[in-house]
Each structure stands twice: as structure tokens, then as C-alpha cells.
Design an enzyme around this catalytic site. Sequence first.
Site, PDB file in Angstrom:
ATOM      1  N   TYR A 132       3.882   1.466  -1.108  1.00  0.00           N
ATOM      2  CA  TYR A 132       4.525   1.530  -2.413  1.00  0.00           C
ATOM      3  C   TYR A 132       3.564   2.163  -3.431  1.00  0.00           C
ATOM      4  O   TYR A 132       3.924   3.041  -4.205  1.00  0.00           O
ATOM      5  CB  TYR A 132       4.912   0.110  -2.836  1.00  0.00           C
ATOM      6  CG  TYR A 132       5.512   0.014  -4.219  1.00  0.00           C
ATOM      7  CD1 TYR A 132       6.875   0.207  -4.412  1.00  0.00           C
ATOM      8  CD2 TYR A 132       4.718  -0.280  -5.329  1.00  0.00           C
ATOM      9  CE1 TYR A 132       7.429   0.116  -5.675  1.00  0.00           C
ATOM     10  CE2 TYR A 132       5.260  -0.370  -6.589  1.00  0.00           C
ATOM     11  CZ  TYR A 132       6.622  -0.175  -6.768  1.00  0.00           C
ATOM     12  OH  TYR A 132       7.159  -0.260  -8.018  1.00  0.00           O
ATOM     13  N   LYS A 135       1.711 -21.201  19.856  1.00  0.00           N
ATOM     14  CA  LYS A 135       2.442 -19.959  19.593  1.00  0.00           C
ATOM     15  C   LYS A 135       2.647 -19.138  20.864  1.00  0.00           C
ATOM     16  O   LYS A 135       1.839 -19.194  21.785  1.00  0.00           O
ATOM     17  CB  LYS A 135       1.668 -19.098  18.579  1.00  0.00           C
ATOM     18  CG  LYS A 135       1.409 -19.768  17.247  1.00  0.00           C
ATOM     19  CD  LYS A 135       2.662 -19.995  16.444  1.00  0.00           C
ATOM     20  CE  LYS A 135       3.110 -18.758  15.716  1.00  0.00           C
ATOM     21  NZ  LYS A 135       2.535 -18.591  14.394  1.00  0.00           N
ATOM     22  N   ALA A 177       0.832  -1.207   0.000  1.00  0.00           N
ATOM     23  CA  ALA A 177       0.000   0.000   0.000  1.00  0.00           C
ATOM     24  C   ALA A 177       0.870   1.261   0.000  1.00  0.00           C
ATOM     25  O   ALA A 177       0.583   2.216  -0.720  1.00  0.00           O
ATOM     26  CB  ALA A 177      -0.915  -0.020   1.208  1.00  0.00           C
ATOM     27  N   LYS A 199       9.686 -24.088  18.166  1.00  0.00           N
ATOM     28  CA  LYS A 199       9.275 -23.799  16.790  1.00  0.00           C
ATOM     29  C   LYS A 199      10.221 -22.746  16.232  1.00  0.00           C
ATOM     30  O   LYS A 199      10.184 -21.580  16.622  1.00  0.00           O
ATOM     31  CB  LYS A 199       7.836 -23.296  16.760  1.00  0.00           C
ATOM     32  CG  LYS A 199       7.335 -23.084  15.344  1.00  0.00           C
ATOM     33  CD  LYS A 199       5.863 -22.768  15.344  1.00  0.00           C
ATOM     34  CE  LYS A 199       5.294 -22.574  13.965  1.00  0.00           C
ATOM     35  NZ  LYS A 199       6.053 -21.723  13.078  1.00  0.00           N
ATOM     36  N   LEU A 252       1.498 -25.995   9.831  1.00  0.00           N
ATOM     37  CA  LEU A 252       0.894 -26.383  11.109  1.00  0.00           C
ATOM     38  C   LEU A 252      -0.291 -25.502  11.462  1.00  0.00           C
ATOM     39  O   LEU A 252      -0.283 -24.302  11.179  1.00  0.00           O
ATOM     40  CB  LEU A 252       1.927 -26.259  12.230  1.00  0.00           C
ATOM     41  CG  LEU A 252       3.103 -27.221  12.188  1.00  0.00           C
ATOM     42  CD1 LEU A 252       4.154 -26.812  13.209  1.00  0.00           C
ATOM     43  CD2 LEU A 252       2.640 -28.641  12.462  1.00  0.00           C
ATOM     44  N   CYS A 259     -14.757   2.741  -6.413  1.00  0.00           N
ATOM     45  CA  CYS A 259     -15.673   2.933  -7.537  1.00  0.00           C
ATOM     46  C   CYS A 259     -16.875   3.794  -7.181  1.00  0.00           C
ATOM     47  O   CYS A 259     -17.671   4.134  -8.043  1.00  0.00           O
ATOM     48  CB  CYS A 259     -16.135   1.587  -8.094  1.00  0.00           C
ATOM     49  SG  CYS A 259     -17.266   0.707  -6.996  1.00  0.00           S
TER      50      CYS A 259
HETATM   51  S1  IVH Z   1       6.858 -29.869  11.994  1.00  0.00           S
HETATM   52  C1  IVH Z   1       4.055 -31.700   9.023  1.00  0.00           C
HETATM   53  N1  IVH Z   1       8.537 -28.921  13.747  1.00  0.00           N
HETATM   54  O1  IVH Z   1       6.800 -24.166  11.267  1.00  0.00           O
HETATM   55  C2  IVH Z   1       4.550 -30.773  10.030  1.00  0.00           C
HETATM   56  N2  IVH Z   1       7.771 -27.477  12.021  1.00  0.00           N
HETATM   57  O2  IVH Z   1       4.151 -23.010  10.999  1.00  0.00           O
HETATM   58  C3  IVH Z   1       5.725 -30.041   9.583  1.00  0.00           C
HETATM   59  N3  IVH Z   1       8.746 -25.254  12.055  1.00  0.00           N
HETATM   60  O3  IVH Z   1       6.203 -25.278   7.991  1.00  0.00           O
HETATM   61  C4  IVH Z   1       6.285 -29.120  10.533  1.00  0.00           C
HETATM   62  N4  IVH Z   1      10.008 -25.551  13.812  1.00  0.00           N
HETATM   63  O4  IVH Z   1       8.608 -24.624   8.651  1.00  0.00           O
HETATM   64  C5  IVH Z   1       7.802 -28.668  12.668  1.00  0.00           C
HETATM   65  N5  IVH Z   1      10.057 -28.209  15.332  1.00  0.00           N
HETATM   66  C6  IVH Z   1       9.334 -27.960  14.251  1.00  0.00           C
HETATM   67  C7  IVH Z   1       9.346 -26.701  13.595  1.00  0.00           C
HETATM   68  C8  IVH Z   1       8.548 -26.510  12.493  1.00  0.00           C
HETATM   69  C9  IVH Z   1       9.637 -24.706  12.870  1.00  0.00           C
HETATM   70  C10 IVH Z   1       8.103 -24.560  10.929  1.00  0.00           C
HETATM   71  C11 IVH Z   1       7.962 -25.353   9.649  1.00  0.00           C
HETATM   72  C12 IVH Z   1       6.484 -25.355   9.355  1.00  0.00           C
HETATM   73  C13 IVH Z   1       6.038 -24.142  10.079  1.00  0.00           C
HETATM   74  C14 IVH Z   1       4.565 -24.171  10.379  1.00  0.00           C
END
Ligand code: IVH
Length: 679
Positions: A37, A313, A35, A119, A84, A407
Site C-alpha cells: 500500500y 499446530k 508495504a 482448533k 494459547l 536515514c
Molecule cells: S481454548 C484459555 N479451545 O484459538 C484458552 N481455543 O490460538 C482459550 N480456539 O483464542 C482457548 N479452537 O480463539 C480453545 N477448541 C479450542 C479452540 C480455541 C479455537 C482459538 C481461540 C483462542 C485461539 C488461540
Amino acid sequence: MTLDEARKRHTELNAEIREHDAHYYQKDTPVISDADYDKLRRELEALEFQFPELVTPDSATQKVGAAPSEGFKKIRHSMPMLSLANAFDEVDVQEFIVRAAKFLDLDSAVNIELVCEPKIDGLSFSARYERGALKYAVTRGDGEVGEDITANIRTIRGFPQNLSNAPELLEVRGEVFMRNEDFRILNSEREESEKFANPRNAAAGSLRQLDPAITAKRRLSYFVYGWGEVSEPIADTHFDAVTRLGLMGFHINPRMQCCFNLPESMNAYDDLKENRALLDYEIDGMVIKINRLDWQKRLGQVARAPRWAIAHKFPAEQAVTKLEAIDIQVGRTGVLTPVARLTPVNVGGVMVSNATLHNEDEIARKDVRIGDMVVIQRAGDVIPQVVEVKTRGDGAPYVFPNHCPVCGSEAVREEGEVAKRCTGGLVCEAQAVERLRHFVARNALDIDGLGAKQIEAFFAEGLVKTPADIFTLEARDTQNLSRLKNREGWGEKSATNLFAAIQKARRTTLSRYIYALGIRHIGEETAKLLAKNYGTYEALFDALIAAHDHESDAYKELLAIDGIGAKVAQALIDFVHEEHNQTLLNELQSFMEFTPEAAARTDSPVAGKTVVFTGTLQSIGRAEAKAQAESIGAKVAGSVSKKTDYVVAGAEAGSKLKDAEKYGVKVLTEDEWFALIGR
Ligand code: IVH
């Protein structure tokens, strides 16, 4: 403004736009929102409108995008790379566990052993080894097809090129990331304007280098946490399997741990959250996986996420900043979305200058006014949002517009809806452009070289007004004096590549095509359901035309599809009955050629058959029975009609059994069903 002032501003704007183009197209790291840009471009256009003498051949207004980078070779994943589902609190995690227990038909959820892992906030990859030798490595891409990063991944320290004691065939999957310290060093050596916003962007920018020598200079790290295709099972549990990958020489996360129940996994989560700052890499939550691999296999996946894992998360990062303006954006289906324009502020390592205000009611509920200091937050990859007013400015209460800002058509709210919608339909340029963008997007027709910027430029020039125009672009181009290849930012090669990509997109699956049409409420999963149930475009189209009459069999059959309710059905019917859309569909039909759906199985005795489950099954849960049937090509319906092939009746089957008798549909016991499908 005098001509001199205008000239000065013109030069500034052009320089700024050129820089952003380079960031966007060549470095994959846009530093401002689309936006913002667009705002720059609009200012430039307005200036040139007022002072036509400023229009020069090298002005950004005369260019269509920038040359797309040469790109990586594409590789199709042998098994899709999933993402996920998210959990934000204990309740979400509990629901995940209970859902799994129910699916597996377990008596209670307490017996499910879990594995918890950080994660990692990086980029996922898949690396394939054949007879112990690294064959190739691929990015996730759209989950089906990724980019070949073999040469780049070979440069990462500690990434094995050869394995001993590995299965014949082994695909490992994990995350490439940059450690905080390496990120700091890398950024300290870069010009201010070239600095990466966070380690994740730095990792992406370093891995996705066409010249692997550059990747080699950046210090990247990786962890392996899963696998794809394997010639033999590696273990019985996830924990043992990952441990074995560690013994083969891969880096695995030392913080991986087993938890035996929900409280234990909550402890692990709290612990990880508290110690987050002690880790030398960025994480955005904890991944929880069901440990037993036989259960993982049975649980399978829904949409693009496995049923056996969830991402718990961390809470969102917040910051306070000033609300400078509220702009209204118009989406593909006409929804007016209020966007907060903010004084840029750093939120957890990312500069944020825009945030969503959701809708009219949300603005009223929070009583957000222009000039207020507001709390904004961002969580992971979701769009930043305005949470609440921190201190009141001197603005008046905000009045949501009654007309489309693009519009001018009236904007109305349907009963029971929070969204206000522009009623302009395809007359509305914003909707038309958004529909085009959706049509060519990655999950839709996936036309390389036709990004948002090019679509907007083509639309503005009148070159592409409807999806069908895309397919006639090449033919029209050969008759055109200002040919694409001769334009600024384009060349022989990029034009040829674009035309080839368009040609290629004509062959696609019916489900992608349905999704690409951008019909309200029709996401990828529903599109797949429709493709599976109707088989051909003609059958689907005829059925939707007939379903206009709610008394018709066609309508009843549409609603009988498990996963399609009245709202979705009506959206489909409305779409095909709209005259503009019929013209469009007819035009598109002459270009499209449909290929078989990816997962369609035809070698099972129930492929293409319609099955209805009723009553209580003894050996597995209803959800698992449905998923299993679908995985071998059957269609599962929610109600019995004369098109039903089998009714599988468990204990205490009721009215559906009667319907089966009425329509003369074959009724199977649970055992007969499993015998039929060979389980
Ligand atoms: S398992 C089929 N384990 O998070 C499940 N993913 O938000 C595959 N990620 O696409 C993912 N740490 O890139 C798994 N310990 C972990 C992870 C992880 C990071 C990422 C991964 C996934 C994304 C999903």
C-alpha cells in the site's frame, strides 16, 4: 513520462488507493500488505512531485486516512480472554505436559488426563447469561476489552437465547466460524474484488457488521469450548463441563475426546490431521487441555496463555514462487529486516506477496538471490517465511546493506546478535514512526482512531513527531487553519472522537505506559513486573537513573527481580540515560495520570511484600508457590536483599538463608508461609 501519461497513471493510482482504503477502514479486510500500500502512495507522491499540476484536493495525497467506521460498543471482560501457546511437534507437547507435572509437583506426567479438541480457525467470543437469559456477547478484542456483538450473535442459528438448568450466572466461550460450504456460496455471490480470502475472513467480516441484518444473512456457525465467569462450578473436569454445556443447548464439537497420555494425544493429532479435509470447517491444529479443573485452577496462566492448555499446530502450508526483490524494513528498535517481495501466490487459501527473510545470516545460509524460485510457507497467523531456494535464477549473491535504507546512518551488528541495527536512533524516521505506532497500539496506550496510516500521515506532515506531540494535537489543532475536521476523510465527529480517545489514553496503568515506551526487550510481562515492583513512575525512574552504577543497591535490586536479567536491566538503564528519552519522559509526565494495575490485590497480608523462596518445598513446586504468591499481590525475588520481607525456606536451603540472617530478614518455614497466606 509525458503529462498525459502521468495524468493517466495518477487517476489509476488514486482509484486503486481509494479502493484499498475502503477495504482497510470500512471492511476490515485489507487485500494488500501495508508495504505494498505504501508503495502505491509513494508512487503517487513521486508523480505529484514531478507534475505538481496533478495535485487536486481529492487526491489521496491530500487525505489523512479514511473515516473510521462508527464502531461497536466496548465491553470489558469479567475475566480476561486468553490465547494459547503453540506446540509444533511431539517434543513441544511433551515439554508442556512435563512442565505442568512439575508445576503441580506430581511424581510423573503419566497421570495427567488430557482433552483434545480441534482448533477452530474462527473468531472467539464470550456470551454472558444471567438467570438463563442471554445478556450480551463480546468479541475477544485485546483479551481485556472486546466489542459488543450481542445483536449479531443472536442471529446465528442454534445460538441459545435462553437456557434452562443453567447456573445463575454463566459466561460461555467459544469460536464463531463459517463452514466451507457456506463460505463458497457467499463468495460465489460476490464481485471478484469483494471476495473473502478464506472462511475466517468471511466469518470476521460477517460477524463484525454494525447492521445485524447483514450478519443474519450470512450463515455463521459456532462451537462452545470453555467458559468465563460462573456463579457455581459446572463440573470437575473439562470434558464433563463442556458436555454439560452441550446439554444446555450449545453446539459443542463432537470430536472432543479424552486422552490418557502423550501417545494417545499424538494419535488423536495424526487422526485429526489426516481427516482434516473431511471436516466442513477450517482447523489449524488440535488444542490439548488438562482435564482436571482443580489442576487447571492451580496451573493458572503465564502472560496471556493458560499453563493448562496448548495448541498443537498443523505443519505449515508451502508454495513455490519467484523472489522479485528484497526490501529492507526498519523496525522500532532499528533492526533491519529483509523482506522478500514475491510474485503473489496462494498458500493454503491466502494470497502471499511478502515473506520474511529474517536476517543477514539467514539469507547467506540459504544463499537466497533475487530472481530465484523459492519455497515459502505460512503457519497459522505467523508471518510467511522463505524456507529455501527451489531453483536458481540468474541473480548475483545478495549483499546485505551496511547503511540504513531510510536515514542512511551506519547499520551495525552487536556482538552475539544476528540483527543488524540502524544507529540513527530517533534521527531515523523509520524508527520514530515505528515507535509512535507502538505507543498508540492496542496493548500500549490503545488510542482509537490513530492507526498506522494516520500516524504515518501525521508524521509526514510534521504534526506528530514524538509521542508527546499526540497530547498537544488538539490544542494545536484549534489554532490551525487546516483543521483536522475539515480534512478529506475526517469530519467533526471523527476529529472529536480522536481527541476524546487521546484524552482518555492519558489515564492508563504504569505497566501499559512502560510497555508503550517501546524500550528494547521490554514486553508486556516485563512492564508488569516493573510496575509491580516499583509501584510508581518516580520510583522506577529514580531507580533506573541510580542503577547506572552497577555497584549501587539500585542495580542489585533491579537484578533481584525474578524475571529481570542483565540484558533487560541494561536496556532500561540505557533508555533512561539517553538525553532524547529524558526530554521525552519529562514531557510525557505532564500528561500522564496512572491508574491502579488491573490485577493488583491489596487485601492479602502479603500484598506488596517481597518474598524469596529457597530450598525444596514439600507440598507444592517452586513455580506454583511463586505463581500463587504473585496472584495475591506479593513480589517474588530471586535473591535476598535488605528490601526482602520474607524468606520462605524449604528443605536444604542454602546461601539465601544465610543472606536472610545477614540482612535480618524474617525467615518462614513452608507451613508458616501457608498459614500466613491462609492456605
Ligand atoms: S481454548 C484459555 N479451545 O484459538 C484458552 N481455543 O490460538 C482459550 N480456539 O483464542 C482457548 N479452537 O480463539 C480453545 N477448541 C479450542 C479452540 C480455541 C479455537 C482459538 C481461540 C483462542 C485461539 C488461540
